[in-house]
Motif scaffolding. Structure first.
Motif: not given
Length: 329
Positions: A5-6, A42-47
């Protein structure tokens, strides 16, 4: 199980749904739980490391835990300010917490592992040696109240982006996972800035990803609740980040120990990113002091909209507490 996910909320939704669907209930001395063995997230946008929900939007405890790690400290009284009573049962002596990561990150047997990985990647950006080991063989040499849940943190640069790969022996999906993702992705961004590369993606793998029976109803409530717009945190300012970190640590100590007078964040020439972090810490102090006017002021001074919901919740809580106190008086 694999989930991608993001946003953190996207991962939490997938994980908690899957765990609640598990049939087997495993017995353990800390409480019965359901488990996913070998989960990879899986984090596609760590922000997008913050939950935007009412029930899991916990920036204060997550930020406090991150700064606890960075301080090199494992004292119970430090983290107890942010998460009252949670770590007390994990302390063998009611003074320190062995499962805290501070000393292992910053001074493990005389080695500063965080500085070392930054040095490794600065000297060779394609290196596969930038690994911080948190779990140690001595952790199971005898019985301790708690030991690190995280085995290792690996930082790897590809395509001028710093990616992070975390391995966990055990991970509480409802309480621990959101805090871990926040702290580790903040660490990832800190290393990226130190090395001079962009922030990449984040992967988080756990041998035992579990949900305690006592949290089943709360997990169902979270899933039914939904969340607000998935606003990500702003990026950490480009360039060397340690001046900002050290300044923020001084603000943290002042706020936590309730030293007077509280600093005027606006009077300091530092990036708005770090000013907002400081305002969060000061708003927690103001909330504990039931100072609703101070919280309102800090909310208006915030540069980023990403934190508004958290200050609004803190304002409402302090206002309610103040009213209840007036009624009792």
């Amino acid at each position: 199980m694999q989930a991608k996910s993001d946003t953190l909320d996207g991962l939490l939704r997938a994980v908690l749904t899957s765990l609640l669907d598990q049939e087997e209930l495993i017995k353990a001395h800390r409480g019965d739980f359901k488990e996913i063995f070998g989960a990879c997230l899986h984090l596609t946008n760590p922000l997008a490391r913050l939950s935007r929900s009412e029930s899991k939007g916990r920036i204060y405890s997550a930020l406090g835990e991150f700064l606890w790690y960075l301080s090199g400290d494992i004292r119970l009284d430090f983290i107890d300010y942010y998460v009252p009573r949670r770590f007390q049962e994990e302390s063998d002596d009611q003074v320190t917490v062995r499962s805290g990561y501070g000393d292992r990150l910053r001074n493990w047997r005389g080695l500063n592992q965080l500085d070392n990985v930054i040095k490794v990647l600065t000297e060779s950006k394609t290196s596969r040696r930038a690994v911080i080991q948190l779990f140690d063989a001595s952790d199971i040499a005898q019985r301790f109240a708690s030991i690190p849940c995280t085995c290792a943190l690996q930082f790897i640069v590809r395509g001028e982006c710093l990616h992070m790969f975390v391995t966990m022996r055990s991970n509480d999906a409802f309480i621990g996972l959101p805090h871990d993702v926040f702290a580790f992705t903040m660490l990832q961004e800190l290393v990226a800035r130190s090395v001079g590369v962009k922030l990449g993606e984040y992967k988080h793998c756990a041998g035992s990803l579990h949900l305690y029976e006592r949290d089943f109803d709360a997990a169902r409530q979270y899933l039914a609740e939904g969340w607000q717009d998935p606003i990500a945190m702003p990026e950490m300012p480009a360039g060397e980040p340690w001046q900002g970190i050290e300044w923020l640590q001084s603000i943290e100590a002042t706020a936590r120990m309730n030293n007077e007078p509280m600093p005027d964040v606006n009077a300091v020439k530092i990036a708005p990113y770090w000013q907002d972090m400081a305002r969060l810490l000061l708003s927690l102090r103001a909330s504990k002091d039931r100072d609703v006017n101070r919280i309102a002021q800090l909310k208006e001074e915030m540069h980023s909209e990403a934190y508004r919901m958290f200050l609004m919740a803190r304002f409402d809580q302090a206002e309610l507490s103040q009213r209840q106190n007036e009624i009792k008086s």
